[in-house]
Design an enzyme around this catalytic site. Structure first.
Site, PDB file in Angstrom:
ATOM      1  N   GLY A 115       0.812  -1.072  -0.120  1.00  0.00           N
ATOM      2  CA  GLY A 115      -0.136   0.046   0.058  1.00  0.00           C
ATOM      3  C   GLY A 115       0.785   1.278  -0.098  1.00  0.00           C
ATOM      4  O   GLY A 115       2.192   1.178  -0.036  1.00  0.00           O
ATOM      5  N   SER A 116       0.237   2.490   0.023  1.00  0.00           N
ATOM      6  CA  SER A 116       0.844   3.668  -0.153  1.00  0.00           C
ATOM      7  C   SER A 116       1.766   3.881   0.976  1.00  0.00           C
ATOM      8  O   SER A 116       2.904   4.406   0.874  1.00  0.00           O
ATOM      9  CB  SER A 116      -0.115   4.666  -0.317  1.00  0.00           C
ATOM     10  OG  SER A 116      -1.008   4.845   0.672  1.00  0.00           O
ATOM     11  N   THR A 117       1.374   3.731   2.308  1.00  0.00           N
ATOM     12  CA  THR A 117       2.241   3.887   3.510  1.00  0.00           C
ATOM     13  C   THR A 117       3.386   3.001   3.644  1.00  0.00           C
ATOM     14  O   THR A 117       4.529   3.537   3.806  1.00  0.00           O
ATOM     15  CB  THR A 117       1.295   3.851   4.662  1.00  0.00           C
ATOM     16  OG1 THR A 117       0.168   4.654   4.525  1.00  0.00           O
ATOM     17  CG2 THR A 117       2.128   4.522   5.936  1.00  0.00           C
ATOM     18  N   GLY A 163      -7.022  -4.840   3.805  1.00  0.00           N
ATOM     19  CA  GLY A 163      -7.041  -5.427   2.469  1.00  0.00           C
ATOM     20  C   GLY A 163      -7.575  -4.476   1.647  1.00  0.00           C
ATOM     21  O   GLY A 163      -8.092  -5.127   0.542  1.00  0.00           O
ATOM     22  N   GLY A 164      -7.612  -3.334   1.661  1.00  0.00           N
ATOM     23  CA  GLY A 164      -8.085  -2.636   0.819  1.00  0.00           C
ATOM     24  C   GLY A 164      -7.264  -2.516  -0.596  1.00  0.00           C
ATOM     25  O   GLY A 164      -7.834  -2.160  -1.526  1.00  0.00           O
ATOM     26  N   GLU A 219      -0.338 -10.581   3.898  1.00  0.00           N
ATOM     27  CA  GLU A 219      -0.121  -9.667   5.041  1.00  0.00           C
ATOM     28  C   GLU A 219      -0.160 -10.633   6.338  1.00  0.00           C
ATOM     29  O   GLU A 219       0.423 -10.293   7.269  1.00  0.00           O
ATOM     30  CB  GLU A 219      -0.877  -8.614   4.770  1.00  0.00           C
ATOM     31  CG  GLU A 219      -0.619  -7.537   3.543  1.00  0.00           C
ATOM     32  CD  GLU A 219      -1.520  -6.511   3.536  1.00  0.00           C
ATOM     33  OE1 GLU A 219      -1.328  -5.657   2.892  1.00  0.00           O
ATOM     34  OE2 GLU A 219      -2.623  -6.586   4.078  1.00  0.00           O
ATOM     35  N   ASP A 255       3.305  -2.310   8.301  1.00  0.00           N
ATOM     36  CA  ASP A 255       2.289  -2.325   7.145  1.00  0.00           C
ATOM     37  C   ASP A 255       1.353  -1.312   7.914  1.00  0.00           C
ATOM     38  O   ASP A 255       1.029  -0.965   8.869  1.00  0.00           O
ATOM     39  CB  ASP A 255       1.437  -3.640   6.961  1.00  0.00           C
ATOM     40  CG  ASP A 255       0.935  -3.921   5.953  1.00  0.00           C
ATOM     41  OD1 ASP A 255       0.839  -3.033   5.166  1.00  0.00           O
ATOM     42  OD2 ASP A 255       0.254  -4.927   5.457  1.00  0.00           O
ATOM     43  N   GLY A 256       0.445  -0.915   6.717  1.00  0.00           N
ATOM     44  CA  GLY A 256      -0.643   0.174   6.945  1.00  0.00           C
ATOM     45  C   GLY A 256      -1.797  -0.592   7.481  1.00  0.00           C
ATOM     46  O   GLY A 256      -1.899  -1.863   7.769  1.00  0.00           O
ATOM     47  N   LYS A 272      -7.245   6.837  10.584  1.00  0.00           N
ATOM     48  CA  LYS A 272      -7.747   5.549  10.459  1.00  0.00           C
ATOM     49  C   LYS A 272      -7.796   5.011  11.996  1.00  0.00           C
ATOM     50  O   LYS A 272      -8.302   3.914  11.923  1.00  0.00           O
ATOM     51  CB  LYS A 272      -6.269   4.928   9.973  1.00  0.00           C
ATOM     52  CG  LYS A 272      -5.762   5.288   8.434  1.00  0.00           C
ATOM     53  CD  LYS A 272      -6.900   4.918   7.650  1.00  0.00           C
ATOM     54  CE  LYS A 272      -6.508   4.791   5.977  1.00  0.00           C
ATOM     55  NZ  LYS A 272      -5.547   6.071   5.771  1.00  0.00           N
TER      56      LYS A 272
END
Length: 220
Positions: free
Chosen positions: A29-31, A97-98, A105, A83-84, A123
């Site tokens: 993901g982005s983060t 899970g987006g 993960e 992880d984000g 979040k």
């Protein structure tokens, strides 16, 4: 006022301080991508990384970071997993899970000694479920699983997406998840479900939360 991208960079830098050596698990993901950039700066002091998706593996290799197969890593050697989250509570229960990588993960998180969640303050929620809950499903079981999820009070919607494992994802809307550990187990017991996006049985150990006042650290 810091932008969302700047906030993600802040927590990525804070997470990199936990990467003191050994093997690092890296999310998707982005983060997590910002964390990879920080990891690249200190790659000489780590032994390699385990990726939670093909996209993450490709990004790691692009930064010259050695990617290892989890099957070849001793459990004690996977120091941290970073992880984000799409949502997280103060109890460190997460909804993830987006990006569609929830199964891998969850596997990497299960093996890591310490799970560090990095995200911005938006979040952090009192109750999980406003964000649709992703459920990875074997393609042949899609309709059966959707019916069972509806019985649990959810409204499953098929995502136009195929996971790295060749499966489909049902995004379940309309759930208010007050007992995430119980709900995680109940959904996983539906025949045809690979796993769901609740990370409650194995929650985060540390939450690095980016705020306009700086990075807050919460621990379980």
């Amino acid at each position: 006022m810091a932008s969302q991208d700047e906030l993600k960079q802040q927590v990525a830098k804070a997470a990199a301080e936990y990467a003191r050596g050994g093997i690092i698990g890296v999310g998707t993901g982005s983060t997590a991508n910002y964390f990879i950039e920080e990891l690249a700066k200190i790659k000489s002091r780590i032994d390699g990384a385990v990726a939670s998706s093909e996209a993450t593996a490709q990004r790691l290799r692009g930064h010259g970071i050695k990617v290892l197969d989890l099957n070849n890593v001793s459990p004690g050697d996977l120091e941290i997993y970073v992880d984000g989250a799409d949502e997280i509570t103060e109890h460190m229960h997460m909804l993830k899970g987006g990006g569609g990588a929830l199964t891998r993960e969850k596997v990497v998180a299960a093996v890591a000694q310490k799970f560090i969640c990095i995200c911005d303050a938006t979040k952090l929620v009192p109750v999980l479920g406003k964000f649709p809950l992703p459920v990875e499903v074997l393609p042949m079981a899609r309709s059966h699983v959707a019916r069972e999820l509806t019985r649990l009070g959810g409204q499953p919607v098929l995502r136009d997406f195929t996971t790295d494992n060749g499966n489909v994802i049902l995004d379940v809307h309309g759930l208010t998840i007050v007992n995430p550990v119980e709900t995680e187990a109940k959904i996983n017991q539906i025949v045809g479900v690979v796993t769901n996006g609740l990370f409650a049985a194995r929650p985060a150990d540390v939450l690095l939360l980016a705020t306009q006042e700086g990075v807050r650290t919460l621990k379980r």
